[in-house]
Design a protein around this motif. Structure first.
Motif, PDB file in Angstrom:
ATOM      1  N   LEU A  27      -2.885  12.482  14.158  1.00  0.00           N
ATOM      2  CA  LEU A  27      -2.256  10.733  14.016  1.00  0.00           C
ATOM      3  C   LEU A  27      -3.078  10.376  14.669  1.00  0.00           C
ATOM      4  O   LEU A  27      -3.420   8.680  15.570  1.00  0.00           O
ATOM      5  CB  LEU A  27      -0.463  11.077  14.405  1.00  0.00           C
ATOM      6  CG  LEU A  27      -0.100  10.354  12.899  1.00  0.00           C
ATOM      7  CD1 LEU A  27       1.276   9.937  12.859  1.00  0.00           C
ATOM      8  CD2 LEU A  27      -0.669   8.985  12.093  1.00  0.00           C
ATOM      9  N   LEU A  32      -9.276   6.641  10.658  1.00  0.00           N
ATOM     10  CA  LEU A  32      -8.430   6.724   9.775  1.00  0.00           C
ATOM     11  C   LEU A  32      -8.683   7.790   8.477  1.00  0.00           C
ATOM     12  O   LEU A  32      -7.750   8.158   7.866  1.00  0.00           O
ATOM     13  CB  LEU A  32      -9.120   4.895   8.598  1.00  0.00           C
ATOM     14  CG  LEU A  32      -8.243   4.034   9.425  1.00  0.00           C
ATOM     15  CD1 LEU A  32      -8.482   2.951   8.763  1.00  0.00           C
ATOM     16  CD2 LEU A  32      -6.631   4.235   9.434  1.00  0.00           C
ATOM     17  N   ILE A  35      -6.540  10.329  10.004  1.00  0.00           N
ATOM     18  CA  ILE A  35      -5.159   9.647  10.521  1.00  0.00           C
ATOM     19  C   ILE A  35      -4.392   9.873   9.212  1.00  0.00           C
ATOM     20  O   ILE A  35      -3.555  10.017   8.868  1.00  0.00           O
ATOM     21  CB  ILE A  35      -5.110   8.148  10.794  1.00  0.00           C
ATOM     22  CG1 ILE A  35      -5.895   7.703  12.855  1.00  0.00           C
ATOM     23  CG2 ILE A  35      -3.845   7.811  10.670  1.00  0.00           C
ATOM     24  CD1 ILE A  35      -5.893   6.624  12.817  1.00  0.00           C
ATOM     25  N   ILE A  39      -1.185  11.516   7.811  1.00  0.00           N
ATOM     26  CA  ILE A  39       0.267  10.780   7.141  1.00  0.00           C
ATOM     27  C   ILE A  39       0.705  11.698   6.450  1.00  0.00           C
ATOM     28  O   ILE A  39       1.821  11.827   6.237  1.00  0.00           O
ATOM     29  CB  ILE A  39      -0.252   9.745   7.430  1.00  0.00           C
ATOM     30  CG1 ILE A  39      -0.231   8.585   8.335  1.00  0.00           C
ATOM     31  CG2 ILE A  39       0.663   8.853   6.448  1.00  0.00           C
ATOM     32  CD1 ILE A  39      -0.636   7.386   8.616  1.00  0.00           C
ATOM     33  N   LEU A  42       1.721  14.954   7.405  1.00  0.00           N
ATOM     34  CA  LEU A  42       3.492  14.592   8.626  1.00  0.00           C
ATOM     35  C   LEU A  42       4.580  14.027   7.505  1.00  0.00           C
ATOM     36  O   LEU A  42       5.881  14.392   7.147  1.00  0.00           O
ATOM     37  CB  LEU A  42       3.371  13.167   9.078  1.00  0.00           C
ATOM     38  CG  LEU A  42       4.648  12.948  10.486  1.00  0.00           C
ATOM     39  CD1 LEU A  42       4.954  13.677  10.824  1.00  0.00           C
ATOM     40  CD2 LEU A  42       3.962  11.847  11.227  1.00  0.00           C
ATOM     41  N   GLY A  43       4.407  13.969   5.869  1.00  0.00           N
ATOM     42  CA  GLY A  43       4.736  13.270   4.912  1.00  0.00           C
ATOM     43  C   GLY A  43       5.720  14.189   4.511  1.00  0.00           C
ATOM     44  O   GLY A  43       6.604  14.238   3.947  1.00  0.00           O
ATOM     45  N   VAL A 109     -10.582   3.095  13.597  1.00  0.00           N
ATOM     46  CA  VAL A 109      -9.967   2.555  14.554  1.00  0.00           C
ATOM     47  C   VAL A 109     -10.144   0.907  15.981  1.00  0.00           C
ATOM     48  O   VAL A 109      -9.450   2.393  16.428  1.00  0.00           O
ATOM     49  CB  VAL A 109      -8.352   1.848  14.540  1.00  0.00           C
ATOM     50  CG1 VAL A 109      -7.224   1.599  14.503  1.00  0.00           C
ATOM     51  CG2 VAL A 109      -7.786   2.988  12.996  1.00  0.00           C
TER      52      VAL A 109
ATOM     53  N   ARG B 161      -9.059  -4.469  10.654  1.00  0.00           N
ATOM     54  CA  ARG B 161      -8.706  -3.956  12.288  1.00  0.00           C
ATOM     55  C   ARG B 161      -7.661  -3.813  12.292  1.00  0.00           C
ATOM     56  O   ARG B 161      -6.960  -2.634  12.307  1.00  0.00           O
ATOM     57  CB  ARG B 161      -9.706  -4.555  13.258  1.00  0.00           C
ATOM     58  CG  ARG B 161     -10.362  -3.622  14.300  1.00  0.00           C
ATOM     59  CD  ARG B 161     -11.093  -4.307  14.878  1.00  0.00           C
ATOM     60  NE  ARG B 161      -9.883  -5.956  15.571  1.00  0.00           N
ATOM     61  CZ  ARG B 161      -8.747  -5.671  16.891  1.00  0.00           C
ATOM     62  NH1 ARG B 161      -8.168  -4.479  16.926  1.00  0.00           N
ATOM     63  NH2 ARG B 161      -7.990  -7.227  16.891  1.00  0.00           N
ATOM     64  N   SER B 164      -5.047  -2.249   9.315  1.00  0.00           N
ATOM     65  CA  SER B 164      -5.187  -0.988   9.820  1.00  0.00           C
ATOM     66  C   SER B 164      -4.140  -0.633  10.992  1.00  0.00           C
ATOM     67  O   SER B 164      -3.121   1.055  11.181  1.00  0.00           O
ATOM     68  CB  SER B 164      -6.663   0.140   9.305  1.00  0.00           C
ATOM     69  OG  SER B 164      -6.875   0.213  11.142  1.00  0.00           O
ATOM     70  N   THR B 165      -3.805  -1.558  12.154  1.00  0.00           N
ATOM     71  CA  THR B 165      -2.785  -0.441  12.820  1.00  0.00           C
ATOM     72  C   THR B 165      -1.614  -0.375  12.621  1.00  0.00           C
ATOM     73  O   THR B 165      -0.311   0.572  12.775  1.00  0.00           O
ATOM     74  CB  THR B 165      -3.178  -1.773  14.035  1.00  0.00           C
ATOM     75  OG1 THR B 165      -4.448  -1.421  13.904  1.00  0.00           O
ATOM     76  CG2 THR B 165      -2.767  -0.990  15.493  1.00  0.00           C
ATOM     77  N   VAL B 168      -0.444   1.846   9.614  1.00  0.00           N
ATOM     78  CA  VAL B 168      -0.110   2.959  10.488  1.00  0.00           C
ATOM     79  C   VAL B 168       0.806   3.430  11.208  1.00  0.00           C
ATOM     80  O   VAL B 168       1.528   4.199  10.916  1.00  0.00           O
ATOM     81  CB  VAL B 168      -1.452   3.906  11.157  1.00  0.00           C
ATOM     82  CG1 VAL B 168      -1.215   5.262  11.833  1.00  0.00           C
ATOM     83  CG2 VAL B 168      -2.991   3.783  10.579  1.00  0.00           C
ATOM     84  N   ILE B 171       3.581   2.710   8.742  1.00  0.00           N
ATOM     85  CA  ILE B 171       4.377   4.177   7.961  1.00  0.00           C
ATOM     86  C   ILE B 171       4.896   5.206   8.588  1.00  0.00           C
ATOM     87  O   ILE B 171       5.850   6.287   8.623  1.00  0.00           O
ATOM     88  CB  ILE B 171       2.841   4.659   7.100  1.00  0.00           C
ATOM     89  CG1 ILE B 171       1.871   3.412   6.463  1.00  0.00           C
ATOM     90  CG2 ILE B 171       3.263   6.501   7.363  1.00  0.00           C
ATOM     91  CD1 ILE B 171       0.805   4.310   5.833  1.00  0.00           C
ATOM     92  N   LEU B 175       8.369   6.627   8.355  1.00  0.00           N
ATOM     93  CA  LEU B 175       8.493   8.606   8.085  1.00  0.00           C
ATOM     94  C   LEU B 175       9.483   9.537   8.997  1.00  0.00           C
ATOM     95  O   LEU B 175      10.015  10.160   8.574  1.00  0.00           O
ATOM     96  CB  LEU B 175       7.657   9.500   8.719  1.00  0.00           C
ATOM     97  CG  LEU B 175       6.227   8.747   7.073  1.00  0.00           C
ATOM     98  CD1 LEU B 175       5.065   9.991   7.673  1.00  0.00           C
ATOM     99  CD2 LEU B 175       6.723  10.090   6.209  1.00  0.00           C
ATOM    100  N   LEU B 178      12.288   8.038   7.950  1.00  0.00           N
ATOM    101  CA  LEU B 178      13.631   9.117   6.422  1.00  0.00           C
ATOM    102  C   LEU B 178      13.827  10.591   6.326  1.00  0.00           C
ATOM    103  O   LEU B 178      14.586  11.005   6.281  1.00  0.00           O
ATOM    104  CB  LEU B 178      11.988   9.213   5.688  1.00  0.00           C
ATOM    105  CG  LEU B 178      11.550  10.164   4.745  1.00  0.00           C
ATOM    106  CD1 LEU B 178      12.591   9.437   3.204  1.00  0.00           C
ATOM    107  CD2 LEU B 178      10.804  10.234   3.358  1.00  0.00           C
TER     108      LEU B 178
END
Lengths: 159, 501
Positions: A27, A32, A35, A39, A42-43, A109, B161, B164-165, B168, B171, B175, B178
């Motif tokens: 991450l 991307l 990343i 994810i 991690l998930g 990014v 751009r 996407s920040t 992420v 998410i 997590l 969760l």
């Protein structure tokens, strides 16, 4: 999933640790795609963690085994939901990464606007003092519209 | 009456399915979305009256009794939140319909806009009504998935751009949430919030604190509390105006709602009150200093959004009835005002061609109506009497003074300072963009704004002013809700009639 007397097996606990650690490491990357892989790892780590929260045992059907030996069905149901959600989000992020590569030739990014402005000011050795409260708009020609991102790859056949 | 509770979730979802099927017929699509959100508004109003008069309305989904099945609970707090959020989403929907008629380029993928917007609404109401930690997670995921689509609408380079920040970070917070849910289940063997209230009390305090901090971390990212807020001013401003408006108004407040719910129902006792107060003070001051430094209207408003989250966290940290009541009032006020201001920013962009303060000026002369529409909510946000922003801040500051002690006193000071700096930021925008010689960033802008856009914004401005007039009854509802939250028993008894802890 087998289970010792004291708790869940060490192998699963270690698997959670490794998955989460690898996921967090990925991450921290800029691209991307990495990343995204982070994810996913991690998930999966988190999903395994939820599974560890419930009791392991035989299939939870009424009458198939004594009640005390049945596994806890609730974490399994939650993991199923969580897997589906993670899957959907992964697919979306994949689409974003592809689209980002398509439009800018790059799936990195980038820094945000503020960072780039500060870097620019630092390069030209200026101080970011300007308060535009008093003066007219003509006094400050600098625009804050985002600049076009740099292009690394140019695809053929596109102008 | 309890049959009404699932409707705010189910109706928008069904509407989303219908609008997706009817993607080729925009007129029908629009009427269905408006109809769905209007009916949610009516249902929410009925639910609030019901919860106010007779206590929480509970429905056991699928007929499964409470600890086993999933419950949806509309207590006063949840019903009030659903009511305000549905009013706001309806106005923003009308605004975006008006915008879609006015121009062609921006809203090209309109066929996907309506279903996604309705799904977002369903996620928000589901999060408000959830009586189960996992259902709360699902609500968050619904609204996040929809928000991902909305924030990258059109798929341009800039939106990708910033999008996407946002994706992420969201998410990552999901997590975290969760894994916190998984650990809560491992520790207690239940996720039903009413049952958790009893079982978490019985846990060793170390385990309890760990779970509390994990949940706070996850919700803190969503609510954009200071050290976790850096993603917000970067990602919100680039989305289309109605999308930014609804995100700014609702999504962070869902995080705040989750913090209020967990801090009162699951982890009462104020174990982390000190931490929350420090964080609240930093959020207020750092956020507003960011706003003062901005030269783009949308970015400036994003920073004020972050800053004012601090007030709500301050109210939660006080954890007295007065503090909670003030926090709830402030949430209601801020949902409306922040959304209005972003809609006005959209109107400014439409009329002047940009929201960059260095390129526009003199709008008060060019478009006097726009000036009024900006001035009223801006002063409301800054907390000028008699607007509701003043009443909300006053309620919180009074609660802070009543709590006594050094930390609350510092927070009262920080709150006053933030209010003054908000006034400075707002009047700076007013001086630059609305006074001076008229100057528009683009010459090809329409001379008249679409009537529906102006109408929807006016309706929200009026709603913001209405909170002043209805402040008495509204404070009555919020303090009742706060009393229920502090006692916990009304909620627990409504969900689990048999075993009250």
């Amino acid at each position: 999933m087998t289970r010792g007397a004291a708790g869940p097996t060490l192998v699963l606990v270690l698997a959670v640790g490794v998955l989460v650690a690898a996921g967090v490491t990925l991450l921290l990357e800029r691209s991307l795609t990495r990343i995204l892989l982070g994810i996913i790892l991690l998930g999966n780590g988190v999903n395994l963690l939820i599974l560890l929260g419930g009791r392991a045992g035989a299939a939870p059907f009424v009458g198939s085994s004594p009640q005390g030996e049945m596994s806890d069905a609730l974490p399994q149901a939650m993991v199923l939901t969580a897997v589906v959600i993670t899957f959907g989000l992964t697919a979306f992020l994949l689409a974003v990464a592809y689209r980002s590569w398509y439009t800018s030739g790059d799936d990195e990014v980038q820094d945000d606007l503020e960072d780039r402005q500060i870097v620019r000011l630092a390069e030209s050795n200026e101080v970011s003092t300007a308060d535009h409260g008093g003066e007219g708009p003509d006094d400050d020609p600098e625009q804050v519209d985002p600049e076009p991102a740099r292009r690394r790859l140019r695809r053929d056949g596109e102008t | 009456m309890s049959g009404l509770v699932p409707l705010p979730v189910v109706v928008p979802l069904l509407g989303a399915a219908l609008t997706l099927l009817l993607s080729g017929r925009p007129r029908l699509q629009r009427s269905i979305s408006v109809l769905c959100l209007s009916s949610v508004l009516v249902v929410a109003a009925v639910l609030l009256v019901e919860a106010y008069r007779f206590g929480p309305v509970v429905v056991q989904v699928g007929g499964w009794p409470a600890p086993v099945g999933i419950v949806l609970v509309a207590d006063q707090l949840a019903a009030l939140m659903v009511l305000v959020s549905s009013a706001v989403t309806l106005c923003v929907l009308l605004y975006s319909i008006g915008q879609g008629r006015g121009e062609t380029g921006e809203t090209a993928p309109v066929s996907i806009y309506h279903p996604t917007y309705l799904v977002l609404t369903a996620g928000v109401t589901n999060a408000f009504l959830a009586g189960d930690l996992f259902n709360l997670f699902v609500g968050f995921e619904i609204l996040l998935a929809a928000s991902f689509v909305l924030i990258t609408l059109g798929g341009t380079e800039v939106r990708l751009r910033t999008g996407s920040t946002y994706v992420v970070v969201s998410i990552l917070s999901s997590l975290l949430f969760l894994s916190a849910v998984g650990l809560v289940y491992a520790a207690t063997g239940t996720l039903n919030m009413a049952q958790l209230a009893g079982r978490l009390d019985a846990l060793p305090s170390g385990v309890r604190l760990t779970l509390q901090l994990m949940l706070l971390l996850a919700f803190g990212i969503k609510a954009a509390v200071f050290p976790l807020s850096a993603w917000l001013p970067d990602s919100y401003p680039t989305a289309p105006a109605p999308v930014t408006a609804v995100f700014a108004g609702l999504l962070t407040k869902v995080g705040v709602y989750a913090i209020i719910r967990t801090e009162t129902l699951l982890f009462p006792g104020g174990q982390v009150a000190g931490l929350l107060m420090v964080v609240a003070g930093l959020t207020m001051v750092v956020g507003i200093l960011g706003a003062v430094a901005q030269s783009d209207l949308k970015r400036l408003l994003s920073f004020t959004l972050v800053s004012h989250i601090g007030y709500m966290i301050f109210g939660v940290a006080l954890s007295s009835v007065a503090g909670l009541s003030g926090a709830i009032f402030y949430v209601v006020h801020h949902i409306t005002i922040q959304t209005t201001l972003f809609l006005v920013a959209g109107l400014v962009e439409e009329r002047a061609g940009s929201t960059d303060l260095r390129r526009i000026g003199g709008l008060a002369r060019v478009a006097p109506m726009l000036g009024v529409l900006f001035f009223v909510p801006a002063m409301n946000l800054a907390g000028i009497p008699p607007f509701s922003g003043f009443l909300g801040k006053l309620g919180l500051l009074q609660a802070g003074v009543a709590a006594g002690g050094t930390l609350p006193a510092v927070l009262v000071g920080a709150g006053t300072l933030t209010s003054l700096l908000t006034l400075y930021a707002a009047s700076r925008v007013w001086n630059i963009a609305f006074w001076r010689a008229p100057r528009l960033a683009s010459t090809t802008v329409p001379a008249r704004l679409p009537g529906l856009m102006v109408g929807a914004t006016t309706a929200l401005v009026a709603l913001g002013v209405l909170f002043t007039l209805a402040a008495g009854p509204l404070f009555q509802v919020t303090s009742n809700a706060a009393t229920d939250l502090r006692e916990r028993t009304p909620y627990v008894r409504a969900v689990l009639p048999r075993d009250v802890p």
